[in-house]
Design a protein around this motif. Structure first.
Motif, PDB file in Angstrom:
ATOM      1  N   TYR A  50       1.097  -0.752   0.262  1.00  0.00           N
ATOM      2  CA  TYR A  50       0.081   0.526   0.311  1.00  0.00           C
ATOM      3  C   TYR A  50       1.064   1.367   0.027  1.00  0.00           C
ATOM      4  CZ  TYR A  50      -3.870  -2.680   1.625  1.00  0.00           C
ATOM      5  OH  TYR A  50      -5.002  -3.474   0.740  1.00  0.00           O
ATOM      6  N   SER A  51       0.768   2.063  -0.938  1.00  0.00           N
ATOM      7  CA  SER A  51       0.988   3.660  -0.548  1.00  0.00           C
ATOM      8  C   SER A  51       0.400   4.771   0.648  1.00  0.00           C
ATOM      9  CB  SER A  51       1.260   4.547  -1.667  1.00  0.00           C
ATOM     10  OG  SER A  51       1.570   6.031  -1.696  1.00  0.00           O
ATOM     11  N   GLN A  52       0.837   4.475   1.797  1.00  0.00           N
ATOM     12  CA  GLN A  52       0.624   5.093   3.039  1.00  0.00           C
ATOM     13  C   GLN A  52       1.727   6.487   3.243  1.00  0.00           C
ATOM     14  OE1 GLN A  52       0.780   2.017   4.975  1.00  0.00           O
ATOM     15  NE2 GLN A  52      -1.006   1.465   5.671  1.00  0.00           N
ATOM     16  N   THR A  53       0.760   7.495   3.383  1.00  0.00           N
ATOM     17  CA  THR A  53       1.816   8.422   3.604  1.00  0.00           C
ATOM     18  C   THR A  53       1.883   8.930   5.326  1.00  0.00           C
ATOM     19  OG1 THR A  53      -0.323  10.618   3.335  1.00  0.00           O
ATOM     20  CG2 THR A  53       0.881   9.008   1.218  1.00  0.00           C
ATOM     21  N   SER A  54       1.205   8.439   6.770  1.00  0.00           N
ATOM     22  CA  SER A  54       1.054   8.438   7.422  1.00  0.00           C
ATOM     23  C   SER A  54       2.101   7.534   8.394  1.00  0.00           C
ATOM     24  CB  SER A  54      -0.416   8.342   7.745  1.00  0.00           C
ATOM     25  OG  SER A  54      -0.452   8.249   9.812  1.00  0.00           O
ATOM     26  N   GLN A  55       2.086   8.237   9.174  1.00  0.00           N
ATOM     27  CA  GLN A  55       3.019   7.203  10.171  1.00  0.00           C
ATOM     28  C   GLN A  55       2.626   6.115  10.591  1.00  0.00           C
ATOM     29  OE1 GLN A  55       6.163   7.813  13.525  1.00  0.00           O
ATOM     30  NE2 GLN A  55       5.517  10.329  13.394  1.00  0.00           N
ATOM     31  N   GLU A  56       1.218   6.502  11.714  1.00  0.00           N
ATOM     32  CA  GLU A  56       0.364   5.807  12.041  1.00  0.00           C
ATOM     33  C   GLU A  56      -0.063   4.606  11.017  1.00  0.00           C
ATOM     34  OE1 GLU A  56      -2.689   7.998  13.392  1.00  0.00           O
ATOM     35  OE2 GLU A  56      -2.433   6.449  15.678  1.00  0.00           O
ATOM     36  N   ASP A  57      -0.247   4.370   9.396  1.00  0.00           N
ATOM     37  CA  ASP A  57      -0.729   3.927   9.272  1.00  0.00           C
ATOM     38  C   ASP A  57       0.382   3.203   9.251  1.00  0.00           C
ATOM     39  OD1 ASP A  57      -3.176   4.863   9.344  1.00  0.00           O
ATOM     40  OD2 ASP A  57      -2.481   6.255   7.462  1.00  0.00           O
ATOM     41  N   MET A  58       1.649   3.267   9.084  1.00  0.00           N
ATOM     42  CA  MET A  58       3.324   2.498   8.704  1.00  0.00           C
ATOM     43  C   MET A  58       3.471   1.216   9.081  1.00  0.00           C
ATOM     44  SD  MET A  58       3.187   3.900   5.806  1.00  0.00           S
ATOM     45  CE  MET A  58       4.707   2.622   4.581  1.00  0.00           C
ATOM     46  N   LEU A  59       3.486  -0.059   9.002  1.00  0.00           N
ATOM     47  CA  LEU A  59       4.557  -0.913  10.021  1.00  0.00           C
ATOM     48  C   LEU A  59       5.699  -0.624   9.835  1.00  0.00           C
ATOM     49  CD1 LEU A  59       3.268  -3.050  11.877  1.00  0.00           C
ATOM     50  CD2 LEU A  59       4.273  -4.815   9.675  1.00  0.00           C
ATOM     51  N   GLY A  60       6.371  -0.227  11.173  1.00  0.00           N
ATOM     52  CA  GLY A  60       7.692  -0.432  11.447  1.00  0.00           C
ATOM     53  C   GLY A  60       8.390  -1.270  11.790  1.00  0.00           C
ATOM     54  N   SER A  61       9.414  -1.326  12.130  1.00  0.00           N
ATOM     55  CA  SER A  61      10.100  -1.966  12.817  1.00  0.00           C
ATOM     56  C   SER A  61      11.265  -1.429  14.028  1.00  0.00           C
ATOM     57  CB  SER A  61      11.080  -2.675  11.424  1.00  0.00           C
ATOM     58  OG  SER A  61      11.829  -2.364  11.322  1.00  0.00           O
ATOM     59  N   TRP A  62      11.442  -2.801  14.878  1.00  0.00           N
ATOM     60  CA  TRP A  62      12.536  -2.354  16.170  1.00  0.00           C
ATOM     61  C   TRP A  62      13.495  -3.156  15.856  1.00  0.00           C
ATOM     62  CZ3 TRP A  62       9.902   0.941  20.290  1.00  0.00           C
ATOM     63  CH2 TRP A  62      10.441   1.599  21.059  1.00  0.00           C
ATOM     64  N   PHE A  63      14.656  -3.656  16.035  1.00  0.00           N
ATOM     65  CA  PHE A  63      16.150  -4.439  15.885  1.00  0.00           C
ATOM     66  C   PHE A  63      16.538  -4.000  17.694  1.00  0.00           C
ATOM     67  CE2 PHE A  63      15.156  -3.735  11.294  1.00  0.00           C
ATOM     68  CZ  PHE A  63      14.844  -4.709  10.829  1.00  0.00           C
ATOM     69  N   THR A  64      17.140  -5.344  18.221  1.00  0.00           N
ATOM     70  CA  THR A  64      17.505  -4.891  19.462  1.00  0.00           C
ATOM     71  C   THR A  64      18.985  -6.125  19.619  1.00  0.00           C
ATOM     72  OG1 THR A  64      15.042  -4.044  20.304  1.00  0.00           O
ATOM     73  CG2 THR A  64      17.147  -4.607  21.677  1.00  0.00           C
ATOM     74  N   TYR A  65      19.628  -5.590  19.724  1.00  0.00           N
ATOM     75  CA  TYR A  65      21.438  -6.262  20.508  1.00  0.00           C
ATOM     76  C   TYR A  65      20.868  -6.017  21.884  1.00  0.00           C
ATOM     77  CZ  TYR A  65      25.251  -6.896  22.424  1.00  0.00           C
ATOM     78  OH  TYR A  65      26.574  -7.383  23.103  1.00  0.00           O
ATOM     79  N   ALA A  66      20.757  -7.059  22.032  1.00  0.00           N
ATOM     80  CA  ALA A  66      21.166  -6.986  24.200  1.00  0.00           C
ATOM     81  C   ALA A  66      22.424  -7.070  24.911  1.00  0.00           C
ATOM     82  CB  ALA A  66      20.552  -6.627  25.523  1.00  0.00           C
ATOM     83  N   GLY A  67      23.030  -6.727  25.571  1.00  0.00           N
ATOM     84  CA  GLY A  67      24.027  -8.024  26.187  1.00  0.00           C
ATOM     85  C   GLY A  67      24.114  -8.128  27.320  1.00  0.00           C
TER      86      GLY A  67
END
Length: 225
Positions: A18-35
């Protein structure tokens, strides 16, 4: 496992179709490294790196790296002091300059059980120092996270937590982060987690896929008989 991967790939495919313009409509990502790196019976060091994106694996939002020193007061209570550095994008699909952050934080974590269910509480206070071009500002943030880890078997577990954040500045900005994930123990010292994070802040309801790797090391000297 194959069903989880199929669901993630399907979600990514749908979000990108889909062509979406609002960040609320977008599915984002969150990558984590923790030690977590054990130094002695009482002391350990923590390392962390996080990358946020407005869309899945693209459209940079935020990166944070930090190091911290932990001291275990009791088997249930651990205190921490740490420092972090962040780079924050100026906005969603804008050319605004980035904001850079230096962060100092203090926290304690308390763990206990209700029946057989493990419960962890994390209380954190942050002093945040921002600079963008020639402008500098400071804010303070309070955070409380309540979580649990449910073992399914020796390999699989479920991690769930909810965190409330309050930024104290000219106004109080409330934020909530609800997280659920399937975890996989790759070894006694390494696990990966694949899940979903719902972030509510400033009237926005943001949806993020999350993937993380979590590592434990032990640098205590081995006793020789």
């Amino acid at each position: 496992m194959k069903y989880l991967l199929t669901a993630i790939l399907l979600t990514i495919s749908i979000s990108n179709s889909y062509s979406q313009t609002s960040q609320e409509d977008m599915l984002g990502s969150w990558f984590t490294y923790a030690g977590n790196h054990k130094i002695s019976d009482k002391f350990s060091a923590s390392t962390l790196a996080q990358l946020w994106t407005f869309e899945v694996a693209e459209n940079f939002n935020f990166i944070l790296v930090f190091g911290a020193l932990n001291y275990q007061l009791t088997p249930k209570l651990t205190t921490t002091i740490g420092y972090g550095y962040g780079d924050i994008d100026g906005g969603f699909y804008t050319d605004k300059p980035h904001t850079y952050e230096n962060r100092v934080f203090e926290q304690f974590v308390y763990k206990h059980k209700i029946g057989n269910l493990p419960i962890d509480h994390r209380f954190r206070v942050e002093q945040r120092f921002f600079h963008k071009l020639d402008f500098k500002s400071t804010s303070h943030r309070l955070r409380y996270r309540l979580g649990t880890k449910i073992k399914l078997n020796k390999t699989l577990f479920i991690r769930v937590h909810d965190e409330f954040l309050a930024t104290i500045d000219d106004e109080i900005i409330d934020e909530n982060r609800l997280y659920g994930a399937l975890g996989i123990n790759l070894s006694k010292s390494v696990n990966v987690q694949f899940g979903y994070l719902n972030r509510k802040i400033k009237g926005l309801n943001l949806h993020r896929l999350q993937a993380g790797i979590f590592i434990k090391t032990d640098h205590r000297k081995k006793q020789v008989d």
